[in-house]
Design a protein around this motif. Structure first.
Motif, PDB file in Angstrom:
ATOM      1  N   ILE A   4       0.838  -1.203   0.000  1.00 40.37           N
ATOM      2  CA  ILE A   4       0.000   0.000   0.000  1.00 40.37           C
ATOM      3  C   ILE A   4       0.873   1.252   0.000  1.00 40.37           C
ATOM      4  N   PHE A   5       1.925   1.255   0.848  1.00 43.54           N
ATOM      5  CA  PHE A   5       2.845   2.394   0.893  1.00 43.54           C
ATOM      6  C   PHE A   5       3.505   2.616  -0.464  1.00 43.54           C
ATOM      7  N   VAL A   6       3.927   1.511  -1.104  1.00 44.14           N
ATOM      8  CA  VAL A   6       4.578   1.611  -2.416  1.00 44.14           C
ATOM      9  C   VAL A   6       3.609   2.174  -3.454  1.00 44.14           C
ATOM     10  N   SER A   7       2.352   1.709  -3.421  1.00 45.30           N
ATOM     11  CA  SER A   7       1.343   2.175  -4.381  1.00 45.30           C
ATOM     12  C   SER A   7       1.072   3.669  -4.223  1.00 45.30           C
ATOM     13  N   ILE A   8       0.982   4.126  -2.974  1.00 43.20           N
ATOM     14  CA  ILE A   8       0.741   5.557  -2.719  1.00 43.20           C
ATOM     15  C   ILE A   8       1.939   6.388  -3.185  1.00 43.20           C
ATOM     16  N   ALA A   9       3.149   5.887  -2.934  1.00 43.16           N
ATOM     17  CA  ALA A   9       4.355   6.598  -3.360  1.00 43.16           C
ATOM     18  C   ALA A   9       4.414   6.693  -4.882  1.00 43.16           C
ATOM     19  N   ILE A  10       4.054   5.605  -5.571  1.00 47.11           N
ATOM     20  CA  ILE A  10       4.055   5.606  -7.039  1.00 47.11           C
ATOM     21  C   ILE A  10       3.006   6.583  -7.565  1.00 47.11           C
ATOM     22  N   LEU A  11       1.842   6.623  -6.908  1.00 47.64           N
ATOM     23  CA  LEU A  11       0.798   7.550  -7.326  1.00 47.64           C
ATOM     24  C   LEU A  11       1.276   8.990  -7.213  1.00 47.64           C
ATOM     25  N   SER A  12       1.967   9.319  -6.127  1.00 52.25           N
ATOM     26  CA  SER A  12       2.509  10.663  -5.951  1.00 52.25           C
ATOM     27  C   SER A  12       3.520  10.989  -7.053  1.00 52.25           C
ATOM     28  N   LEU A  13       4.349  10.002  -7.397  1.00 47.62           N
ATOM     29  CA  LEU A  13       5.330  10.181  -8.475  1.00 47.62           C
ATOM     30  C   LEU A  13       4.635  10.443  -9.806  1.00 47.62           C
ATOM     31  N   ILE A  14       3.565   9.699 -10.102  1.00 46.75           N
ATOM     32  CA  ILE A  14       2.826   9.864 -11.355  1.00 46.75           C
ATOM     33  C   ILE A  14       2.198  11.266 -11.419  1.00 46.75           C
ATOM     34  N   ILE A  15       1.673  11.725 -10.286  1.00 46.14           N
ATOM     35  CA  ILE A  15       1.080  13.064 -10.247  1.00 46.14           C
ATOM     36  C   ILE A  15       2.114  14.117 -10.604  1.00 46.14           C
ATOM     37  N   TRP A  16       3.316  13.978 -10.056  1.00 44.90           N
ATOM     38  CA  TRP A  16       4.348  14.974 -10.351  1.00 44.90           C
ATOM     39  C   TRP A  16       4.840  14.880 -11.792  1.00 44.90           C
ATOM     40  N   LEU A  17       4.845  13.680 -12.354  1.00 41.63           N
ATOM     41  CA  LEU A  17       5.178  13.549 -13.774  1.00 41.63           C
ATOM     42  C   LEU A  17       4.142  14.276 -14.626  1.00 41.63           C
ATOM     43  N   VAL A 312       0.297  15.054  -2.848  1.00 41.98           N
ATOM     44  CA  VAL A 312       1.247  15.730  -3.733  1.00 41.98           C
ATOM     45  C   VAL A 312       2.510  16.167  -2.995  1.00 41.98           C
ATOM     46  N   TYR A 313       2.357  16.694  -1.773  1.00 38.84           N
ATOM     47  CA  TYR A 313       3.501  17.320  -1.112  1.00 38.84           C
ATOM     48  C   TYR A 313       4.089  16.536   0.070  1.00 38.84           C
ATOM     49  N   LEU A 314       3.311  15.712   0.733  1.00 36.89           N
ATOM     50  CA  LEU A 314       3.815  15.059   1.937  1.00 36.89           C
ATOM     51  C   LEU A 314       4.207  13.606   1.732  1.00 36.89           C
ATOM     52  N   VAL A 315       3.617  12.951   0.753  1.00 34.40           N
ATOM     53  CA  VAL A 315       3.907  11.526   0.555  1.00 34.40           C
ATOM     54  C   VAL A 315       5.373  11.292   0.218  1.00 34.40           C
ATOM     55  N   ALA A 316       5.962  12.157  -0.617  1.00 37.94           N
ATOM     56  CA  ALA A 316       7.357  11.958  -1.050  1.00 37.94           C
ATOM     57  C   ALA A 316       8.336  11.938   0.122  1.00 37.94           C
ATOM     58  N   THR A 338      10.658  11.637  -6.320  1.00 39.56           N
ATOM     59  CA  THR A 338       9.503  12.542  -6.336  1.00 39.56           C
ATOM     60  C   THR A 338       9.831  13.860  -5.650  1.00 39.56           C
ATOM     61  N   TRP A 339      10.507  13.782  -4.525  1.00 35.43           N
ATOM     62  CA  TRP A 339      10.881  14.993  -3.783  1.00 35.43           C
ATOM     63  C   TRP A 339      11.834  15.855  -4.612  1.00 35.43           C
ATOM     64  N   LEU A 340      12.758  15.189  -5.325  1.00 34.79           N
ATOM     65  CA  LEU A 340      13.697  15.925  -6.170  1.00 34.79           C
ATOM     66  C   LEU A 340      12.955  16.615  -7.316  1.00 34.79           C
TER      67      LEU A 340
END
Length: 398
Positions: A4-17, A312-316, A338-340
């Motif tokens: 679940i943590f990995v999925s949320i992190a990937i979702l945040s990455l996709i949003i920033w892309l 968008v801002y805290l998950v990374a 994502t943070w970078l």
């Protein structure tokens, strides 16, 4: 649980892309007026309308900057003293006298606030009505705040841009003051978030429905203003600048045969706001005043916004920290990348405000603070204290 943590992190990455690649290039901060535009053969007449409520302290700078514009055409100024108690009207007249420009300024005393209007718009309405009484009505109105210092060629550049590109409305997001710690920490992010919400390239595309303006500096054609029904069409709007831009663009897009191309919104480094935000409290109040209005007073949009800000801002940073603590390289790498990306996207805005690029890594904390400001904005509205400004409290729909 780790999946679940990995999925949320990937979702945040996709949003920033998506934000970096497909959100109108908002983060480039590259919508500017070219100061080297070719001079016009004819410069149309302009009347600046300044709503001023208790602005005596800034007028010696802001009003003087308008009175001394290097504009070749006919230019007049109407300042509406909106029930001030600090001698605003007399100070304005004194500034004009000192500049030997008294003939270019008309100061009128504002009438008591009319029902259904916000104070700024009511003052603006009175100034526009006064200008309409002139024998030769102006071709353009410059709607500007009393705390804006205009660089000497600002009006000439705005008019040249508008005339060359046949624009109905031309607006500048002026350079906000960025001197104190809290200003440097939070003000560039305010501009960054605004650009993300209203990508300027989309605003400036006549085929895109996105519309926005920055209320500190708006140049609008008189005939277009009359065509949409005047300032009265946004009389109940606290976010009056974007509402006005939306009304103008909608009217232009209604008529496919309209020869006016559209509206334009850009950034300025030379025209500046004099309004200080020296403390967290002052910036907090500025945001909380209208943040919930931007969400149309909807609890569902509020909840969605808060969840979105977290994603968008805290998950990374949370993912990076969890990855390190739990020894999970995948989640840590995704969070770090994502943070970078987040920090890189913030760099052009930081450059505009002459701040270190290292501030980019503070966006998660900044995002958290702005989320809390938005939540407080909703709380103020629920208590009937939303939209307070200059001694007035508004609770009206956008």
């Amino acid at each position: 649980m780790m999946n679940i943590f990995v999925s949320i992190a990937i979702l945040s990455l996709i949003i920033w892309l998506y934000l970096l690649l497909f959100r109108g290039g908002f983060w480039f901060s590259n919508q500017r007026i070219n100061p080297n535009l070719k001079p016009l053969n004819h410069y149309p007449s302009v009347c600046a309308v300044i709503p001023a409520r208790n602005e005596a302290d800034v007028l010696p700078i802001s009003l003087k900057s308008l009175l001394t514009q290097d504009y070749p055409g006919n230019f007049s100024i109407i300042l509406v003293d909106d029930q001030s108690d600090d001698n605003t009207g007399n100070v304005a007249q004194e500034v004009a006298n000192n500049c030997q420009k008294s003939e270019g300024l008309q100061v009128i005393s504002g009438q008591p606030l009319a029902p259904g209007w916000s104070g700024k718009l009511w003052a603006m309405e009175q100034g526009i009505c006064q200008a309409q009484k002139q024998e030769n009505k102006p071709d353009y109105f410059l709607l500007t705040d009393a705390d804006i210092e205009h660089h000497s060629s600002n009006l000439r550049e705005l008019i040249t841009k508008a005339e060359e590109e046949n624009l109905a409305l031309t607006s500048l997001m002026v350079w906000l003051r960025c001197q104190s710690f809290w200003e440097r920490f939070l003000i560039p992010a305010f501009v960054f978030f605004f650009e993300k919400l209203y990508p300027f390239s989309w605003v400036n595309n006549p085929r895109n429905k996105m519309a926005a303006a920055a209320g500190g500096c708006i140049l609008i054609r008189r005939d277009i203003l009359e065509e949409i029904g005047g300032i009265e069409v946004v009389s109940k709007a606290l976010i009056d600048d974007c509402s006005l831009a939306a009304a103008v663009k909608a009217k232009l897009q209604e008529n496919s045969e309209n020869t006016t191309q559209g509206i334009w919104l850009g950034l300025s480094e030379k025209t500046r706001s004099l309004r200080p935000y020296d403390s967290l409290d002052s910036i907090w109040n500025m945001v909380a005043r209208t943040a919930y209005t931007q969400l149309y007073y909807s609890p569902f949009l509020l909840l969605g916004t808060l969840l979105g800000m977290i994603l968008v801002y805290l998950v990374a940073p949370i993912s990076l920290i969890l990855g390190v603590l739990m020894g999970n390289q995948l989640i840590g790498i995704i969070g770090g990348i994502t943070w970078l990306m987040m920090a890189i996207s913030y760099m052009p805005t930081l450059k505009l405000y002459r701040c270190s690029p290292l501030w980019g890594f503070s966006l998660p904390i900044i995002g958290l603070l702005y989320s809390l400001m938005t939540l407080d904005s909703a709380w103020r509205h629920w208590r009937g204290k939303g939209g307070g400004w200059k001694g007035r409290v508004y609770s009206i729909n956008n």
